[in-house]
Motif scaffolding. Structure first.
Motif, PDB file in Angstrom:
ATOM      1  N   LYS A 174       1.084  -1.346  -0.083  1.00  0.00           N
ATOM      2  CA  LYS A 174       0.034  -0.061   0.290  1.00  0.00           C
ATOM      3  C   LYS A 174       0.771   0.876   0.119  1.00  0.00           C
ATOM      4  O   LYS A 174       0.905   1.593   0.917  1.00  0.00           O
ATOM      5  CB  LYS A 174      -0.930   0.201   1.180  1.00  0.00           C
ATOM      6  CG  LYS A 174      -1.704   1.416   1.376  1.00  0.00           C
ATOM      7  CD  LYS A 174      -2.497   1.186   0.726  1.00  0.00           C
ATOM      8  CE  LYS A 174      -3.178   2.781   0.733  1.00  0.00           C
ATOM      9  NZ  LYS A 174      -4.007   3.457  -0.302  1.00  0.00           N
ATOM     10  N   VAL A 175       0.749   1.618  -0.677  1.00  0.00           N
ATOM     11  CA  VAL A 175       1.817   3.136  -1.542  1.00  0.00           C
ATOM     12  C   VAL A 175       0.686   4.242  -1.268  1.00  0.00           C
ATOM     13  O   VAL A 175      -0.315   4.755  -1.965  1.00  0.00           O
ATOM     14  CB  VAL A 175       2.358   2.957  -2.791  1.00  0.00           C
ATOM     15  CG1 VAL A 175       3.081   3.914  -2.868  1.00  0.00           C
ATOM     16  CG2 VAL A 175       2.861   2.273  -2.937  1.00  0.00           C
ATOM     17  N   PHE A 176       1.812   5.248   0.325  1.00  0.00           N
ATOM     18  CA  PHE A 176       1.386   6.666   0.100  1.00  0.00           C
ATOM     19  C   PHE A 176       1.506   7.826   0.152  1.00  0.00           C
ATOM     20  O   PHE A 176       3.187   7.239  -0.186  1.00  0.00           O
ATOM     21  CB  PHE A 176       0.361   6.855   0.987  1.00  0.00           C
ATOM     22  CG  PHE A 176       1.053   6.438   2.931  1.00  0.00           C
ATOM     23  CD1 PHE A 176       0.634   4.825   2.904  1.00  0.00           C
ATOM     24  CD2 PHE A 176       1.244   6.985   3.641  1.00  0.00           C
ATOM     25  CE1 PHE A 176       1.100   4.349   3.893  1.00  0.00           C
ATOM     26  CE2 PHE A 176       1.615   6.030   4.275  1.00  0.00           C
ATOM     27  CZ  PHE A 176       1.895   5.518   4.773  1.00  0.00           C
ATOM     28  N   LYS A 177       1.998   8.941  -0.299  1.00  0.00           N
ATOM     29  CA  LYS A 177       2.472   9.976   0.014  1.00  0.00           C
ATOM     30  C   LYS A 177       2.534  10.916   0.831  1.00  0.00           C
ATOM     31  O   LYS A 177       1.556  11.198   1.760  1.00  0.00           O
ATOM     32  CB  LYS A 177       2.170  10.971  -1.065  1.00  0.00           C
ATOM     33  CG  LYS A 177       2.946  11.714  -1.558  1.00  0.00           C
ATOM     34  CD  LYS A 177       3.122  12.911  -2.273  1.00  0.00           C
ATOM     35  CE  LYS A 177       4.466  13.791  -2.563  1.00  0.00           C
ATOM     36  NZ  LYS A 177       4.473  14.480  -3.709  1.00  0.00           N
ATOM     37  N   GLU A 178       3.209  11.333   1.670  1.00  0.00           N
ATOM     38  CA  GLU A 178       3.356  11.831   3.194  1.00  0.00           C
ATOM     39  C   GLU A 178       4.453  13.030   3.321  1.00  0.00           C
ATOM     40  O   GLU A 178       5.558  12.097   3.265  1.00  0.00           O
ATOM     41  CB  GLU A 178       3.433  10.972   4.643  1.00  0.00           C
ATOM     42  CG  GLU A 178       3.079  11.056   5.603  1.00  0.00           C
ATOM     43  CD  GLU A 178       2.336  11.613   6.043  1.00  0.00           C
ATOM     44  OE1 GLU A 178       0.679  10.726   5.662  1.00  0.00           O
ATOM     45  OE2 GLU A 178       1.360  11.968   7.071  1.00  0.00           O
ATOM     46  N   GLY A 179       4.351  14.444   3.837  1.00  0.00           N
ATOM     47  CA  GLY A 179       5.228  15.247   3.536  1.00  0.00           C
ATOM     48  C   GLY A 179       6.295  14.937   2.929  1.00  0.00           C
ATOM     49  O   GLY A 179       7.472  15.098   3.065  1.00  0.00           O
ATOM     50  N   GLY A 180       5.835  14.753   1.337  1.00  0.00           N
ATOM     51  CA  GLY A 180       6.770  14.994   0.494  1.00  0.00           C
ATOM     52  C   GLY A 180       7.708  13.821   0.270  1.00  0.00           C
ATOM     53  O   GLY A 180       8.255  13.375  -0.490  1.00  0.00           O
ATOM     54  N   LYS A 181       7.287  12.549   0.956  1.00  0.00           N
ATOM     55  CA  LYS A 181       8.127  11.140   1.128  1.00  0.00           C
ATOM     56  C   LYS A 181       6.986  10.262   0.716  1.00  0.00           C
ATOM     57  O   LYS A 181       5.729  10.663   1.028  1.00  0.00           O
ATOM     58  CB  LYS A 181       9.103  10.625   2.382  1.00  0.00           C
ATOM     59  CG  LYS A 181       9.714  11.177   2.232  1.00  0.00           C
ATOM     60  CD  LYS A 181      10.912   9.774   3.019  1.00  0.00           C
ATOM     61  CE  LYS A 181      12.760  11.113   3.120  1.00  0.00           C
ATOM     62  NZ  LYS A 181      13.457  10.933   4.035  1.00  0.00           N
ATOM     63  N   TYR A 182       7.714   9.168  -0.023  1.00  0.00           N
ATOM     64  CA  TYR A 182       6.604   7.971  -0.636  1.00  0.00           C
ATOM     65  C   TYR A 182       6.878   6.595   0.920  1.00  0.00           C
ATOM     66  O   TYR A 182       8.501   6.965   1.138  1.00  0.00           O
ATOM     67  CB  TYR A 182       7.188   7.551  -1.901  1.00  0.00           C
ATOM     68  CG  TYR A 182       6.584   8.493  -2.440  1.00  0.00           C
ATOM     69  CD1 TYR A 182       4.929   8.666  -3.224  1.00  0.00           C
ATOM     70  CD2 TYR A 182       7.506   8.868  -3.404  1.00  0.00           C
ATOM     71  CE1 TYR A 182       4.377   9.375  -4.210  1.00  0.00           C
ATOM     72  CE2 TYR A 182       7.114  10.193  -4.484  1.00  0.00           C
ATOM     73  CZ  TYR A 182       6.166   9.901  -4.569  1.00  0.00           C
ATOM     74  OH  TYR A 182       5.800  11.073  -6.080  1.00  0.00           O
ATOM     75  N   TYR A 183       6.217   6.339   0.935  1.00  0.00           N
ATOM     76  CA  TYR A 183       6.120   5.289   1.706  1.00  0.00           C
ATOM     77  C   TYR A 183       5.059   4.051   1.076  1.00  0.00           C
ATOM     78  O   TYR A 183       3.824   4.329   0.371  1.00  0.00           O
ATOM     79  CB  TYR A 183       5.445   5.519   3.501  1.00  0.00           C
ATOM     80  CG  TYR A 183       6.064   6.501   3.865  1.00  0.00           C
ATOM     81  CD1 TYR A 183       7.546   6.116   5.015  1.00  0.00           C
ATOM     82  CD2 TYR A 183       5.656   7.936   3.898  1.00  0.00           C
ATOM     83  CE1 TYR A 183       7.884   7.812   5.470  1.00  0.00           C
ATOM     84  CE2 TYR A 183       6.505   9.104   4.838  1.00  0.00           C
ATOM     85  CZ  TYR A 183       7.993   8.631   4.971  1.00  0.00           C
ATOM     86  OH  TYR A 183       8.564   9.985   5.667  1.00  0.00           O
ATOM     87  N   TYR A 201       8.574   0.896   4.046  1.00  0.00           N
ATOM     88  CA  TYR A 201       9.373   0.744   3.715  1.00  0.00           C
ATOM     89  C   TYR A 201       9.040   2.419   2.979  1.00  0.00           C
ATOM     90  O   TYR A 201       8.106   3.235   2.978  1.00  0.00           O
ATOM     91  CB  TYR A 201       9.678  -0.011   1.670  1.00  0.00           C
ATOM     92  CG  TYR A 201       9.884  -0.792   2.398  1.00  0.00           C
ATOM     93  CD1 TYR A 201       8.872  -1.771   2.689  1.00  0.00           C
ATOM     94  CD2 TYR A 201      11.496  -1.288   1.214  1.00  0.00           C
ATOM     95  CE1 TYR A 201       9.797  -3.354   2.082  1.00  0.00           C
ATOM     96  CE2 TYR A 201      11.963  -2.384   1.201  1.00  0.00           C
ATOM     97  CZ  TYR A 201      11.323  -3.411   2.144  1.00  0.00           C
ATOM     98  OH  TYR A 201      11.162  -5.128   2.363  1.00  0.00           O
ATOM     99  N   GLU A 202      10.841   3.323   2.702  1.00  0.00           N
ATOM    100  CA  GLU A 202      10.711   5.078   2.328  1.00  0.00           C
ATOM    101  C   GLU A 202      10.527   4.843   0.921  1.00  0.00           C
ATOM    102  O   GLU A 202      12.108   4.144   0.588  1.00  0.00           O
ATOM    103  CB  GLU A 202      10.603   5.270   3.189  1.00  0.00           C
ATOM    104  CG  GLU A 202      11.275   6.828   3.304  1.00  0.00           C
ATOM    105  CD  GLU A 202      12.011   7.059   4.444  1.00  0.00           C
ATOM    106  OE1 GLU A 202      11.400   6.677   6.032  1.00  0.00           O
ATOM    107  OE2 GLU A 202      12.896   8.108   4.183  1.00  0.00           O
ATOM    108  N   SER A 203      10.970   5.495  -0.022  1.00  0.00           N
ATOM    109  CA  SER A 203      11.000   6.158  -1.642  1.00  0.00           C
ATOM    110  C   SER A 203      10.941   7.662  -1.769  1.00  0.00           C
ATOM    111  O   SER A 203      10.011   8.263  -0.806  1.00  0.00           O
ATOM    112  CB  SER A 203      10.363   5.320  -2.521  1.00  0.00           C
ATOM    113  OG  SER A 203      11.054   5.465  -3.610  1.00  0.00           O
TER     114      SER A 203
END
Ligand code: FRU
Length: 495
Positions: A174-183, A201-203
């Motif tokens: 499950k991928v989402f964006k939070e404060g400029g980063k993807y998790y 994970y973080e990207s």
């Protein structure tokens, strides 16, 4: 055509590309003649549907995919099927979206999610593979969809290796964006003790991913595998949704084979993975609900759709070559640290004729006259409740009925499908219930050919279930053992 009961591995692991039109058309003929086909739910054209996937808003439409094995009502090699809608009610069919043909998905394109970046929809999913000893290895994969709904798979998985602490039960990104980063959250199982968990994970770019660690919850220790993680936020609260497998039934809770539920807490801390939260609640009180997924709508609402089915259960429609459907979309809100789930308001566009009646019931059961519909929406409000029981009987015929009532003395809401029609999954009981107390009760039900979804008091609880009744069981009765005022609204629905 004869629908097989026993499926060999070879038969289960054929993709759509290995089947000729005659076979599919024959199967479709059988499916189309099934009396249990739904009218306003998303269901597979043939074969088996399971989890909703890639639920997202992109290019002016809601896109939704689902897990699909086209060739029969079994969990064979999973494809992704694509539908899209402007209003979340009328869905356009885009056909198969992902056919598992690559080495990294040789045994199925498993569940995953979607996120928009640079005017493209990035679809993340798990590539399920097996080696010759049938040992699993999971890859996390990416496919990118453009504005003309063309989907291109990335040449290689974006997460190839599983961190050493976890088994190959590692799936459902499950991928989402939070404060400029993807998790990215992934459902996992720990090697040390074979218990379920969720990792993060973080990207920075959706392509290169770093392992951050395991979400630290107090719920750890429950269940052997956690599937289908999801995460939504309300103001300063975070809600972690997932499906722990292997919880033991406890009173009214956890009575289905597997559970789908959530933890409400402070926001997850994405640096140290801490999550302070309250107790685990099941999302649904009915018999058939699993693997839900959410989307954030273009107006900010959070909407959830679930699989109206469960793994490892045989359903009466199997003999007709298909299995399962998705739930209607539900709007999520947070009230007193619990989710409420209401049918989305857009569903009103399905309403056709309306009937409105009020009744006073005193130790009696009445039948609603001149209403013999197979699909409808019902809003039934009981007020000034007193005595022993008040409730409704749906899909009632000479010998069949689907019962929902408030047992005032036991302080329980009870859903009983014991006499609903063709029985199945009886090993898991035929009643579901939850605590309830009050002299008011609003039942909002959506009834399709072979399902009932009941929302209580604007979404405090939901009971979702498949029901396989005979086509002549169409009456609705209302009853009171005691006293109640009733306000009833019934709408026939467009298909
Ligand atoms: C949940 C699930 C997922 C998996 C998918 C395979 O129902 O088991 O964990 O990705 O189904 O179809």
């Amino acid at each position: 055509m004869y629908i097989k009961k026993e499926w060999s591995r070879k038969e289960r692991y054929r993709t759509l590309l290995e089947v000729n039109d005659t076979e599919i058309n024959e199967l479709k003929g059988i499916v189309d003649s099934c009396p249990y086909r739904q009218r306003f739910h998303i269901q597979p054209t043939t074969g088996l549907l399971n989890d909703p996937n890639g639920f997202s808003y992109y290019n002016g439409e809601y896109h939704l995919f689902y897990q699909w094995f086209p060739l029969g009502p079994v969990h064979g090699i999973k494809h992704w099927y694509h539908v899209a809608s402007k209003d979340l009610v009328y869905w356009r069919d885009y056909g198969v979206a992902i056919i598992p043909t690559e080495y990294f998905e040789s045994h199925g394109a498993f569940s995953g999610s979607g996120i928009v970046k640079n005017d493209r929809l990035y679809l993340f999913y798990t590539g399920n593979t097996r080696n010759s000893e049938w040992t699993r290895h999971s890859y996390q994969c990416l496919a990118i969809m453009d504005r003309s709904n063309r989907i291109t798979k990335n040449n290689n998985p974006i997460i190839k290796e599983i961190p050493s602490l976890y088994t190959d039960n590692f799936r459902d990104p499950k991928v989402f964006k939070e404060g400029g980063k993807y998790y990215c959250l992934i459902g996992a199982q720990k090697k040390a003790n074979n218990l379920g968990t969720i990792v993060l994970y973080e990207s920075n770019n959706l392509l290169d991913w770093n392992f951050n660690g395991e979400i630290k919850t107090n719920f750890f220790g429950n269940g052997f595998m956690w599937e289908c993680p999801d995460y939504i936020k309300f103001d300063n609260k975070g809600v972690l949704i997932f499906c722990p497998q292997g919880l033991k039934a406890k009173g009214d809770n956890y009575n289905n084979i597997f559970q789908a539920g959530y933890l409400v807490g402070d926001m997850i801390n994405f640096t140290n993975c801490k999550f302070e939260h309250g107790e685990f609640y099941e999302l649904d009180r009915g018999f058939d609900f699993y693997a839900p997924q959410t989307v954030v709508c273009n107006d900010g609402r959070k909407v959830l759709i679930g699989w109206m089915g469960l793994p490892e259960i045989e359903y009466p429609s199997d003999k007709n070559g298909w299995a399962h459907c998705l739930t209607i979309p539900r709007e999520l809100n947070l009230k007193n640290n619990k989710l409420t789930q209401k049918p989305i308001h857009e569903l009103k566009i399905l309403r056709n004729k309306k009937i409105r009646q009020t009744y006073i019931l005193q130790n009696e059961e009445i039948i609603i006259n001149n209403f013999n519909e197979k699909i409808y929406e019902m809003i039934c409000t009981f007020k000034r409740i007193e005595g022993k029981k008040v409730g409704i009987k749906l899909k009632k015929g000479d010998t069949e009925e689907t019962l929902f009532y408030y047992d005032i003395q036991q302080s329980k809401l009870i859903f009983d499908r014991g006499n609903s029609g063709e029985n199945f999954a009886t090993k898991y009981g035929s009643k579901r219930m939850c605590n309830y107390d009050g002299n008011y009760l609003k039942i909002h039900a959506f009834v399709d050919i072979s399902s009932v979804e009941i929302f209580i008091n604007d979404g405090e609880e939901v009971f979702t279930s498949r029901i396989f009744n005979s086509s002549t069981s169409t009456n609705i009765n209302l009853f009171a053992q005691g006293y109640t005022d009733v306000d009833l609204k019934l709408y026939t629905l467009l298909s």
